[in-house]
Design an enzyme around this catalytic site. Structure first.
Site, PDB file in Angstrom:
ATOM      1  N   SER A 137      39.746  -2.228 -32.992  1.00  0.00           N
ATOM      2  CA  SER A 137      39.344  -1.118 -33.856  1.00  0.00           C
ATOM      3  C   SER A 137      40.400  -0.004 -33.808  1.00  0.00           C
ATOM      4  CB  SER A 137      37.952  -0.621 -33.461  1.00  0.00           C
ATOM      5  OG  SER A 137      37.330   0.023 -34.549  1.00  0.00           O
ATOM      6  N   LYS A 189      19.982  17.364 -44.969  1.00  0.00           N
ATOM      7  CA  LYS A 189      20.676  18.246 -44.033  1.00  0.00           C
ATOM      8  C   LYS A 189      20.601  17.736 -42.600  1.00  0.00           C
ATOM      9  CE  LYS A 189      22.907  21.882 -42.706  1.00  0.00           C
ATOM     10  NZ  LYS A 189      24.356  21.972 -42.957  1.00  0.00           N
TER      11      LYS A 189
END
Length: 333
Positions: A137, A189
């Site tokens: 990765s 949010k």
């Protein structure tokens, strides 16, 4: 019985002797914190022209690495500071980046990719990446700017993709009878909140986010390694590969050991064999070798801890913190 004067003189003489010894003896730092200046240490070879070895071990992060006995600079800081010194030293003709990392933060990985790319552009000094135990990765992401990628025969690499960790504690809170009230200005949010289950919309948004980050990673791999569509479909599964599999796919250029990476660096920089191999450390170390992963410390954690997952726990970065990562973290569920 000693007089008062003699009792006062003796401690004074002792302190003076200790001060004299300190002035002529090496400085010993029990708990280094990265504040000591970097010094060059020769590991092997001879001559005036040098190949610099930079170690990239542990989780890719721009946060200081926390240990039981103190902290050390982040991987981003350690690598960037060594690249700066290498750029200023004309006798450093090439760089080897020795990587043993499962990856880490998306931004930290991208910063290092950028710093390495710009170093190559500004200096025209060859860069060779050497993949050790794990270079997956983000650990592979930072290898992409290299002119050559050499993988240890037993390396694990790949994992070309992004992952979004969203820890949940709402089940535990239900057992404890604890609730959290949230006031928010928009329905998304508090997306990723550990205090409740994700909505279908939030899962779709998270997937779109990691698709974009993963797509960026894949594009850089395709460009750097010049892979065809069929190969990219295999790479885009984000699985890890053994070194021989990675070689067959074109993710690495050859299998080999540290000396093979050094030979590649010497060849690219048109240096004679047995060129001087150097490192920059914050303290000189006796009997030092290229396999020392303590990039800047004289007292460091064992190699097993530096290898990845325990570094993540020490940094308190994940899996407790929600976020997007270029990280291979097997076993996390």
């Amino acid at each position: 019985m000693p007089s008062i004067r003699s009792r006062c003189i003796l401690p004074t003489l002792l302190l003076a002797a200790l001060a004299a010894l300190a002035a002529c003896s090496p400085r010993i730092t029990l708990f280094p914190d990265g504040s000591e200046p970097l010094v060059e240490q020769v590991l092997q070879g001879k001559g005036d022209e040098k190949v610099l070895l930079i170690d990239a071990s542990g989780v890719v992060s721009d946060e200081p690495r926390q240990g039981m006995l103190g902290s050390r600079p982040s991987m981003v800081q350690e690598i960037a500071s060594r690249l700066k010194l290498a750029e200023e030293d004309d006798s450093v003709r090439a760089v080897i980046l020795k990587i043993d990392s499962p990856g880490g933060g998306v931004t930290a990985s991208d910063i290092l990719h950028h710093e390495l790319t710009e170093f190559r552009r500004r200096t025209d000094k060859p860069l060779v990446a050497l993949l050790m135990d794990v270079a997956a990765s983000g650990g592979y992401y930072i290898a992409l700017p290299a002119d050559r990628i050499v993988a240890h025969p037993t390396s694990v690499t790949g994992s070309v993709g992004a992952v979004f960790f969203m820890p949940r504690v709402n089940g535990l809170m239900d057992l404890l009878g604890v609730q959290v009230d949230v006031a928010k200005s928009g329905r998304n949010k508090d997306m990723g909140s550990p205090f409740r289950a994700a909505t279908d919309e939030e899962r779709a948004l998270a997937q779109a986010l990691i698709d974009e980050m993963g797509g960026r990673f894949q594009s850089l791999v395709r460009e750097a390694r010049r892979l065809d569509d069929q190969t990219m479909r295999t790479v885009a599964t984000a699985r890890v590969f053994t070194a021989p599999q990675a070689l067959k796919l074109g993710l690495v250029d050859r299998l080999g050991y540290l000396q093979d990476a050094l030979q590649e660096a010497e060849k690219l920089a048109k240096l004679p064999e047995n060129a001087k191999l150097v490192v920059y450390r914050s303290s000189l170390q006796a009997n030092d070798t290229p396999y020392n992963a303590a990039a800047g410390l004289s007292l460091d954690r064992p190699a097993l801890v530096d290898a990845g997952i325990f570094d993540a726990a020490l940094q308190r970065s994940f899996p407790k913190q929600a976020g997007v990562y270029y990280l291979w973290l097997p076993g996390y569920d």
